[in-house]
Design a protein around this motif. Structure first.
Motif, mmCIF file in Angstrom:
data_model
loop_
_atom_site.group_PDB
_atom_site.id
_atom_site.type_symbol
_atom_site.label_atom_id
_atom_site.label_comp_id
_atom_site.label_asym_id
_atom_site.label_seq_id
_atom_site.Cartn_x
_atom_site.Cartn_y
_atom_site.Cartn_z
ATOM 1 N N GLY A 901 0.793 -1.212 0.000
ATOM 2 C CA GLY A 901 0.000 0.000 0.000
ATOM 3 C C GLY A 901 0.829 1.267 0.000
ATOM 4 O O GLY A 901 0.284 2.370 -0.140
ATOM 5 N N ALA A 902 2.158 1.152 0.171
ATOM 6 C CA ALA A 902 3.021 2.332 0.180
ATOM 7 C C ALA A 902 3.116 2.922 -1.222
ATOM 8 O O ALA A 902 3.020 2.205 -2.224
ATOM 9 C CB ALA A 902 4.409 1.963 0.688
ATOM 10 N N SER A 903 3.289 4.243 -1.301
ATOM 11 C CA SER A 903 3.413 4.886 -2.601
ATOM 12 C C SER A 903 4.454 5.986 -2.533
ATOM 13 O O SER A 903 4.798 6.490 -1.459
ATOM 14 C CB SER A 903 2.067 5.451 -3.063
ATOM 15 N N LYS A 904 4.989 6.360 -3.700
ATOM 16 C CA LYS A 904 5.964 7.434 -3.808
ATOM 17 C C LYS A 904 5.558 8.304 -4.986
ATOM 18 O O LYS A 904 5.230 7.788 -6.067
ATOM 19 C CB LYS A 904 7.370 6.862 -4.031
ATOM 20 N N THR A 905 5.569 9.628 -4.765
ATOM 21 C CA THR A 905 5.153 10.574 -5.786
ATOM 22 C C THR A 905 6.329 11.451 -6.194
ATOM 23 O O THR A 905 7.119 11.885 -5.341
ATOM 24 C CB THR A 905 3.996 11.450 -5.271
ATOM 25 N N TYR A 906 6.447 11.700 -7.488
ATOM 26 C CA TYR A 906 7.487 12.563 -8.031
ATOM 27 C C TYR A 906 6.806 13.646 -8.862
ATOM 28 O O TYR A 906 6.030 13.330 -9.769
ATOM 29 C CB TYR A 906 8.460 11.773 -8.913
ATOM 30 N N VAL A 907 7.082 14.914 -8.549
ATOM 31 C CA VAL A 907 6.470 16.039 -9.243
ATOM 32 C C VAL A 907 7.532 16.773 -10.038
ATOM 33 O O VAL A 907 8.552 17.195 -9.483
ATOM 34 C CB VAL A 907 5.777 17.009 -8.264
ATOM 35 N N ASN A 908 7.317 16.899 -11.331
ATOM 36 C CA ASN A 908 8.231 17.652 -12.190
ATOM 37 C C ASN A 908 7.613 19.008 -12.502
ATOM 38 O O ASN A 908 6.522 19.081 -13.074
ATOM 39 C CB ASN A 908 8.469 16.912 -13.508
ATOM 40 N N PRO A 909 8.278 20.117 -12.131
ATOM 41 C CA PRO A 909 7.719 21.435 -12.418
ATOM 42 C C PRO A 909 7.813 21.775 -13.903
ATOM 43 O O PRO A 909 8.655 21.239 -14.623
ATOM 44 C CB PRO A 909 8.583 22.370 -11.571
ATOM 45 N N GLN A 910 6.944 22.683 -14.354
ATOM 46 C CA GLN A 910 6.958 23.147 -15.733
ATOM 47 C C GLN A 910 8.332 23.712 -16.088
ATOM 48 O O GLN A 910 8.939 24.456 -15.325
ATOM 49 C CB GLN A 910 5.901 24.237 -15.945
ATOM 50 N N GLY A 911 8.875 23.315 -17.252
ATOM 51 C CA GLY A 911 10.158 23.824 -17.715
ATOM 52 C C GLY A 911 11.348 22.998 -17.292
ATOM 53 O O GLY A 911 12.473 23.260 -17.730
ATOM 54 N N ASN A 912 11.143 21.980 -16.454
ATOM 55 C CA ASN A 912 12.247 21.152 -15.978
ATOM 56 C C ASN A 912 12.324 19.869 -16.801
ATOM 57 O O ASN A 912 11.303 19.282 -17.159
ATOM 58 C CB ASN A 912 12.042 20.797 -14.505
ATOM 59 N N LEU A 913 13.538 19.468 -17.137
ATOM 60 C CA LEU A 913 13.764 18.223 -17.879
ATOM 61 C C LEU A 913 14.624 17.341 -16.987
ATOM 62 O O LEU A 913 15.789 17.670 -16.726
ATOM 63 C CB LEU A 913 14.465 18.511 -19.207
ATOM 64 N N ALA A 914 14.078 16.235 -16.502
ATOM 65 C CA ALA A 914 14.731 15.519 -15.407
ATOM 66 C C ALA A 914 14.989 14.061 -15.726
ATOM 67 O O ALA A 914 14.208 13.413 -16.413
ATOM 68 C CB ALA A 914 13.865 15.603 -14.153
ATOM 69 N N SER A 915 16.097 13.548 -15.185
ATOM 70 C CA SER A 915 16.320 12.126 -14.994
ATOM 71 C C SER A 915 16.556 11.915 -13.513
ATOM 72 O O SER A 915 17.332 12.662 -12.888
ATOM 73 C CB SER A 915 17.521 11.635 -15.798
ATOM 74 N N VAL A 916 15.904 10.938 -12.941
ATOM 75 C CA VAL A 916 15.943 10.738 -11.495
ATOM 76 C C VAL A 916 16.275 9.286 -11.197
ATOM 77 O O VAL A 916 15.770 8.377 -11.862
ATOM 78 C CB VAL A 916 14.595 11.132 -10.848
ATOM 79 N N ALA A 917 17.116 9.078 -10.185
ATOM 80 C CA ALA A 917 17.414 7.745 -9.666
ATOM 81 C C ALA A 917 17.158 7.778 -8.168
ATOM 82 O O ALA A 917 17.894 8.419 -7.424
ATOM 83 C CB ALA A 917 18.863 7.359 -9.959
ATOM 84 N N ASP A 918 16.121 7.117 -7.728
ATOM 85 C CA ASP A 918 15.747 7.075 -6.311
ATOM 86 C C ASP A 918 15.992 5.666 -5.812
ATOM 87 O O ASP A 918 15.208 4.750 -6.073
ATOM 88 C CB ASP A 918 14.284 7.473 -6.156
ATOM 89 N N THR A 919 17.101 5.473 -5.090
ATOM 90 C CA THR A 919 17.466 4.143 -4.610
ATOM 91 C C THR A 919 16.920 3.852 -3.213
ATOM 92 O O THR A 919 17.312 2.870 -2.590
ATOM 93 C CB THR A 919 18.995 3.977 -4.610
ATOM 94 N N ALA A 920 16.008 4.697 -2.739
ATOM 95 C CA ALA A 920 15.326 4.447 -1.463
ATOM 96 C C ALA A 920 13.847 4.772 -1.627
ATOM 97 O O ALA A 920 13.211 5.363 -0.757
ATOM 98 C CB ALA A 920 15.939 5.277 -0.340
ATOM 99 N N ALA A 921 13.303 4.372 -2.789
ATOM 100 C CA ALA A 921 11.951 4.793 -3.130
ATOM 101 C C ALA A 921 10.905 4.171 -2.207
ATOM 102 O O ALA A 921 10.103 4.870 -1.575
ATOM 103 C CB ALA A 921 11.647 4.453 -4.588
#
Length: 924
Positions: A901-921
């Motif tokens: 039931g756990a969840s993780k949310t990632y929000v990218n703001p307008q104008g941002n171009l992202a690559s993300v590595a979350d090793t404790a998600a």
């Protein structure tokens, strides 16, 4: 006869590692016997004194010192017996061209808990080492207090380490080797013995080459042709083996061969031609076809090189009559050399055919003319046909397959000279180049100047280069001694994809005494760290007067076959008054004195004249349309802009030939209707390199995997932004932090753009000025609003069929159009997006593998976001989430573990171009 042959490629090298008592004994690798003898360089640290005090200092690099500080561990010196200290030392100043390395360490286990001590070599990014293994495994004993051993390690043939690597030789290319041992083991001394293969002689390929199959590939199915992309395909599995020059192919004589589709480069018409290759065979009976470009219907037409009872032979066939003799007109003729090459040894063979000479067919073996020249005059007709080029196969006779090994197959649509044949056989051809314009201008009174030399890898495999520079003493061509201050912006070694060029950024310090309109020469050396071959380019810096010129767009231009492109120069006036320049644009002839360049539609060799007034402190542009009269692979032509009043060279540009076309295969994406060729090469923390494996998604988008087909690493798209800024746009997002280089080639213009990601970096990039547009913009490509242009522009999109949804194997995730179910259905992933106008929606989900998938927002052909969930619980008790974006709109990613039931949310703001590595998600 002098012969210089390259070392064997790594994939063909064998080596030994022998365990004797407590020591691992190093055995040298088998190498090409004709390679120059290696030089041995030895580095030592500590004193071989049986751990006697006083201690000798260990000297770790700054990176190693920072690593120790980051894990809060004290440093252990040589002979130090203090408990709970970590040993770290760095051997620095290692040479380039390392072909073997042996590390010797004298060790003794201390008190406390030495059983879990490990040796690690060569620190990479963060806390990653190229190799590591427990000392108990290395020494073959439990490694308890009081245990001692002297270990000798071959760095090319290590026992498998924590990362799985066994060869870290290439990791030494950065010039150092880090040694790290934790934390209850003392070290008496360390010795590193380097074997450096001296630079290997190689010659530039002869001009006029129309086809070159090196046959160096380690696997099929492609046999790359590296001049014009007239690639061949392995049929029935010929075997890659060690060749006389790098790799070769072995054929079984039963059915395996190579077939290359019909291509203009492989047809010789009524003209002269030459072929050369290296051969090793014992076939002494029957007809055995080596090279064949020939069709059967309505009668034999084309050319064939074959063996007859082991003898070298040639057939010329004009069609018409199917009867083959030496007198029938409009038919075919077989010519026999009378010389056998079927003795089981390697031979370099060449055949030259001058169609208008009664002695026009000449035979060469190992660089020397042999036998009696033959008369081709009866066969003066066209040999052109529509058949494929066959290597080791006969077009109609199943009993004529070739058995043996072939290497370095080349075709020329001209006659090679005796000297050229001798050179081809004695010295390997360079598969690397340095491209640099005629000279590099240093503007008056400036302390330094900038240059953009290009390192070109013409082979079919990725290569790492060590690049060096040295000034040349004053001579008749150079007014003063060359510069000695060079700063290269790029980290070495330089990784270059196959068939590509990488531009470097070089700062050159003005040499002393360089006066106005004087030159100072220097050399650029690019050493292929795999083969030891060195490509060299001599050039100069030129001290300008008030008018300082530069080629617009960098060092030079690639000119496609049968095309012309504009080449432009910028002239800047550094003076205080306007300057009128009477200029002449001229092209230098080739090495044989033949003009090859046409300017503004004129005959080759004709110059273009003009006049331009440049206001003080401003600049003006001078340009001309440039075309080449012939396709000249691997050859640089120089275009000079000259001041007619002073004869000073105001600026210069290097012109190179380019063969258009993109063929999609395992390593190349062909995007936007095949206009753009995209490939990627990677280098891991151990220095190992490889090619990204390409998977197309839509007409403008694809991805690469590096180590496993299930593990997406990099996604990229090329968009048509010409309606907005007359540029092609490149977007990419990474799920990988290893070092990689992406090369995007416009196969219409020859222009390229490369992107290099340093090790440890996780990048998303949006380049809206990647490559210049050269054609009228299609009106249909205009987007509905520039604010979301990056989300809607594309050329000739064809929506691809979506992969079938993966069947969940566990968890409670229900896959749907807007939901990805990953890791056997345990994880549910959804994305919501919103653009500045306020419009919003849900990302549309497309699964790729069990742990990866992507989303599109506005168009099924336009990939926006790639995401994967990895199981990191064995390492840190968490599931890991990686994503890479090709979109800079606002979006929200929600990853839900349907089991907990756990969840993780990632929000990218307008104008941002992202690559993300979350090793404790998400926790287990």
């Amino acid at each position: 006869m002098r012969i210089h042959l390259c070392p064997l490629p790594r994939w063909l090298v064998t080596a030994g590692l022998v365990l004797l008592g407590l020591a691992l004994v190093w055995a040298p690798s088998a190498r090409a016997s004709l390679c120059p003898d290696p030089e041995t360089v030895t580095f030592t640290a500590g004193t071989q004194d049986g751990f006697a005090l006083p201690t000798e200092p260990a000297m770790p690099s700054a990176e190693m010192t920072a690593f120790l500080a980051g894990i809060n561990r004290p440093l252990r010196n040589f002979d130090d017996a203090s408990p709970n200290r970590h040993f770290a030392h760095t051997f620095k100043g290692l040479p380039t061209g390392i072909c073997d390395a042996k590390l010797t360490l004298s060790l003794c286990a201390g008190p406390d808990n030495p059983t879990n001590d490990a040796l690690h070599l060569d620190l990479g990014t963060g806390t990653n080492f190229a190799w590591g293994q427990f000392l108990s495994t290395i020494t073959g004993q439990p490694w308890n207090n009081g245990d001692c051993a002297t270990v000798m390690l071959d760095l090319e043939m290590l026992v498998a380490g924590f990362q799985g690597n066994t060869n870290i030789l290439s990791a030494l290319a950065d010039g150092d080797l880090d040694i790290y041992i934790q934390d209850d083991t003392r070290v008496d001394y360390a010795r590193l013995e380097i074997q450096r293969c001296p630079p290997v002689a190689c010659l530039p390929p002869p001009p006029g080459m129309s086809a070159w199959f090196p046959l160096d590939e380690t696997t099929g199915p492609i046999a790359h042709e590296i001049t014009r992309h007239a690639d061949g395909t392995h049929v029935n599995g010929p075997t890659p083996v060690a060749g006389q020059v790098a790799g070769a192919l072995s054929f079984d004589g039963v059915d395996d061969h190579v077939s290359a589709l019909d291509h203009p480069a492989l047809n010789v018409g009524t003209g002269d031609f030459s072929v050369d290759f290296r051969i090793k065979t014992t076939q002494v009976s029957g007809v055995r076809s080596i090279l064949e470009k020939r069709e059967l219907a309505p009668a034999e037409k084309g050319w064939t090189v074959f063996l007859f009872n082991g003898q070298l032979a040639l057939q010329l066939a004009e069609g018409g009559s199917g009867f083959c003799d030496s007198s029938t007109s409009d038919g075919c003729t077989n010519y026999f050399s009378g010389i056998s090459v079927a003795d089981g040894e390697w031979h370099c063979v060449a055949i030259t055919v001058e169609r208008g000479s009664a002695t026009g067919i000449k035979w060469y073996v190992d660089g020397m003319p042999i036998g009696t020249p033959a008369n081709p005059l009866l066969r003066a007709g066209s040999l052109n046909n529509n058949a494929p080029l066959l290597i080791a196969s006969h077009f109609s006779n199943s009993n004529a397959f070739f058995a043996g090994e072939l290497d370095e197959i080349e075709l020329f649509q001209r006659v090679l000279t005796d000297g050229e044949v001798e050179d081809l056989c004695e010295t390997p051809k360079c598969k690397s180049r340095v491209v640099q314009n005629w000279d590099i201008h240093i503007c008056a009174n400036l302390p330094s100047t900038q240059a953009q030399p290009m390192i070109c890898n013409d082979s079919s495999e990725p290569k790492s280069y060590g690049v060096t520079f040295n000034g040349v003493p004053a001579d008749p061509d150079c007014s003063v001694n060359g510069p000695t201050g060079f700063t290269l912006a790029e980290a070495q070694p330089i990784l270059v994809p196959p068939g590509s060029c990488i531009s470097l950024n070089l700062t050159i310090v003005r040499p002393p005494g360089l006066g106005v309109h004087q030159t100072a020469c220097f050399e650029i050396h690019a050493e292929d760290l795999g083969t030891g071959q060195v490509a060299t380019k001599k050039t100069s810096i030129w001290n300008t007067g008030d008018i300082c010129g530069f080629p617009i767009g960098g060092t030079g231009s690639s000119i496609p076959i049968d095309s012309e492109i504009p080449v432009a120069f910028e002239l800047e006036n550094l003076g205080s008054t306007p300057r009128t320049v009477n200029w002449e644009l001229l092209a230098m002839p080739d090495g044989a004195g033949v003009p090859r360049v046409r300017l503004d539609g004129q005959a080759a060799g004709e110059s273009v004249l003009g006049q331009v007034t440049v206001p003080a402190g401003q600049s003006r542009e001078v340009a001309a349309d440039v075309a080449l009269t012939d396709f000249l692979p691997f050859t640089q032509q120089d275009l000079l802009l000259v001041d007619r009043d002073t004869s000073a060279v105001l600026a210069s540009s290097a012109l190179t030939s380019f063969a258009p076309g993109c063929t999609a295969d395992d390593t190349n994406l062909c995007l936007n209707g095949g206009r753009f060729r995209v490939n990627a090469v990677w280098r891991d923390f151990a220095g190992n390199t490889g090619q990204g494996q390409a998977v197309a998604l839509t007409s403008d988008t694809g991805y690469f995997w590096f180590f496993s087909p299930e593990n997406v690493e990099l996604v990229l798209k090329v968009l048509d932004g010409r309606p907005i800024n007359n540029q092609w746009w490149v977007f990419y997002g990474a799920l990988s932090s290893v070092e990689y280089t992406i090369t995007v080639t416009d196969t219409v213009t020859g222009a390229t753009k490369s992107y290099t990601n340093p090790s440890g970096n996780l990048a998303s990039v949006a380049d809206t000025s990647a490559l210049s547009g050269t054609e009228p913009s299609p009106a249909s490509a205009v987007a509905a609003g520039a604010a979301v242009a990056s989300e809607t522009l594309s050329a000739a999109r064809r929506p691809a069929a979506e992969p079938a949804p993966l069947t969940p194997r566990g968890g409670n995730c229900a896959a749907g159009p807007e939901v990805l179910c990953l890791q056997g259905g345990r994880f549910r992933v959804a994305v919501d997006w919103q653009i500045p106008s306020g419009a919003s929606g849900a990302g549309q989900a497309v699964p790729l593998t069990d742990d990866s998938g992507y989303f599109w927002f506005f168009n099924a052909a336009n990939v926006e976001l790639v995401l994967k969930v990895l199981d990191g619980t064995p390492l840190n008790g968490h599931w890991w989430v990686f994503y890479g974006a090709l979109s800079d709109v606002r979006y929200t990613i929600t990853v839900t573990d349907t089991m907990t039931g756990a969840s993780k949310t990632y929000v990218n703001p307008q104008g941002n171009l992202a690559s993300v590595a979350d090793t404790a998600a998400l926790p287990e």
